[in-house]
Design a protein around this motif. Structure first.
Motif, mmCIF file in Angstrom:
data_model
loop_
_atom_site.group_PDB
_atom_site.id
_atom_site.type_symbol
_atom_site.label_atom_id
_atom_site.label_comp_id
_atom_site.label_asym_id
_atom_site.label_seq_id
_atom_site.Cartn_x
_atom_site.Cartn_y
_atom_site.Cartn_z
ATOM 1 N N TRP A 143 0.833 -1.205 0.000
ATOM 2 C CA TRP A 143 0.000 0.000 0.000
ATOM 3 C C TRP A 143 0.867 1.255 0.000
ATOM 4 O O TRP A 143 0.574 2.227 -0.715
ATOM 5 N N TRP A 144 1.934 1.248 0.777
ATOM 6 C CA TRP A 144 2.859 2.383 0.800
ATOM 7 C C TRP A 144 3.480 2.600 -0.578
ATOM 8 O O TRP A 144 3.624 3.742 -1.037
ATOM 9 N N CYS A 145 3.840 1.511 -1.244
ATOM 10 C CA CYS A 145 4.420 1.617 -2.587
ATOM 11 C C CYS A 145 3.414 2.210 -3.570
ATOM 12 O O CYS A 145 3.759 3.072 -4.389
#
Length: 433
Positions: A143-145
């Protein structure tokens, strides 16, 4: 009768594409790009949860929960117990059966020894609990990516942020990476951070970060050649030092004999049969597509050759384009083309690692959107979702065996071609320093 010119048939094929591609592109509407990903996310999440529960309750029948993570957990556990038999499949199988209290298919740990060290802390925890923890960490990193894609595609995120995130979450590689427990999100983060550091003027740090991707060597081997061609010597030196640190750590953990065991495992008939050939239908690279279309009896001879020559061929094409046309390409374009080449020609690129195509597609769609690129992205998306059904259909009859080939490699290769064309675009000169 006057014969047709030699170029008439190619011209007809080109004309056919020019008629078909716009019609397919007309179906790719903003509304459909929101509705269908939502439906796929719901269906995929339900399937993922149901499958994970079934595997946890009955691993003997359903297989291990997060099977690829089981391989990494096994590597970490064996390293804690002593690295003498780190790559012995019999030792790994015995440990996995004992831990899961059931006989499960072997999840063979064949990564670099340093990877086992990274998973060692998680191997201190009982497997099922460790798997749940890894799933949460893996999902958070993915999700961060995806949120970090904003710097590659500012216009897309400004106008279609929700659509981009929905499509990325609904992509088959996302579910495959999460459901198998693979660490593709780590390599994705390495590439994204490295590209961002380059674009912000920190080539040394970028090279050092990209070097950490050597935990999956086939995905970073093209980088030093590009850095050398681009005369980015600071980044190249940092990359070499970083890779050297990964290699030195592996050597320190298992010694020379352990490194020999690792290389022997990768070159073994078991690896070629069970992984390169047996899992070719789950791959997405051009070498795997070619191998799957060849007669099975050629497998033992062809697989090692493709492993050796595929990346050099892709690198040669990329370097030719870069040296001839890349003088006007900015840093991000060069690195996106490098990533696309590494993926397209990787001798081992399973569906979960195809998540690294997400930044390639997003970057190109943000800067050079055209019908052919949009259609290629959607076709790759659809074909990867159809991998399992086509595999089942191919098993019903020898006449349907062609369905088992990784056909998604073709539209993904078209995306790679688009990345090479981007190198020839007139952009402000901004090369790696």
């Amino acid at each position: 009768m006057v014969g047709k010119p030699r170029d008439a048939e190619p011209g007809r094929r080109t004309g056919l594409l020019r008629r078909v591609v716009p019609r397919i592109d007309a179906v790719i509407t903003p509304q459909r790009l929101r509705i269908y990903p939502v439906l796929l996310i719901i269906a995929g999440a339900v399937g993922l949860i149901a499958g994970s529960l079934a595997r946890t309750i009955d691993p003997g029948t359903q297989g291990a929960f997060l099977p690829d993570y089981l391989a990494h957990w096994t590597g970490g556990r064996l390293l804690l117990d002593g690295a003498d038999n780190l790559y012995d499949p019999a030792v790994q199988s015995e440990l996995q059966g004992r831990e899961l209290r059931a006989e499960v298919p072997l999840a063979w740990f064949v990564s670099l020894p340093v990877v086992a060290a990274l998973y060692a802390p998680l191997a201190l925890i009982p497997y099922n609990l460790s798997g749940i923890l890894w799933f949460v960490l893996n999902a958070a990193l993915l999700w961060w990516c995806f949120l970090g894609l904003r710097f590659l595609a500012p216009r897309l995120f400004q106008n279609r942020r929700t659509t981009v995130l929905l499509c990325a979450l609904a992509a088959p590689p996302t579910f495959e990476a999460l459901g198998s427990g693979q660490d593709s999100a780590f390599v994705l983060a390495v590439w994204l951070i490295g590209i961002r550091l380059f674009t912000h003027g920190y080539p040394g740090w970028a090279g050092a970060v990209l070097g950490q991707g050597f935990t999956k060597p086939q995905l970073v081997l093209v980088i030093p050649l590009v850095l050398l061609a681009a005369r980015s010597y600071k980044a190249l030196a940092a990359f070499i030092v970083s890779v050297g640190a990964v290699a030195a750590a592996s050597l320190a953990l298992v010694g020379v004999d352990g490194i020999r065991q690792w290389t022997a495992a990768l070159a073994s008939p078991l690896y070629m049969t069970e992984v390169q050939e047996g899992q070719a239908w789950k791959m997405t690279g051009l070498p795997s597509l070619l191998q799957s279309l060849l007669p099975p009896e050629w497998g033992q001879a062809v697989a090692p050759v493709l492993t050796l020559i595929s990346l050099p061929i892709g690198a040669a094409v990329l370097l030719t384009v870069l040296l001839r046309h890349g003088a006007t390409a900015d840093t991000a374009t060069v690195l996106i083309a490098t990533l696309a080449t590494s993926l397209t020609f990787s001798p081992h690129l399973a569906t979960y690692d195809a998540v690294l195509f997400v930044p390639v597609a997003v970057y190109l769609l943000d800067r050079w959107p055209h019908p052919g690129l949009r259609v290629a992205v959607v076709l790759a998306f659809v074909l990867m979702w159809l991998v399992a059904p086509l595999h089942l259909a191919a098993g019903m009859s020898p006449w349907l065996s062609a369905l088992d080939a990784p056909w998604s490699a073709l539209p993904l290769a078209a995306i790679w071609v688009a990345s090479l064309r981007a190198l020839r675009s007139e952009l402000p000169a901004r090369r790696p320093r």
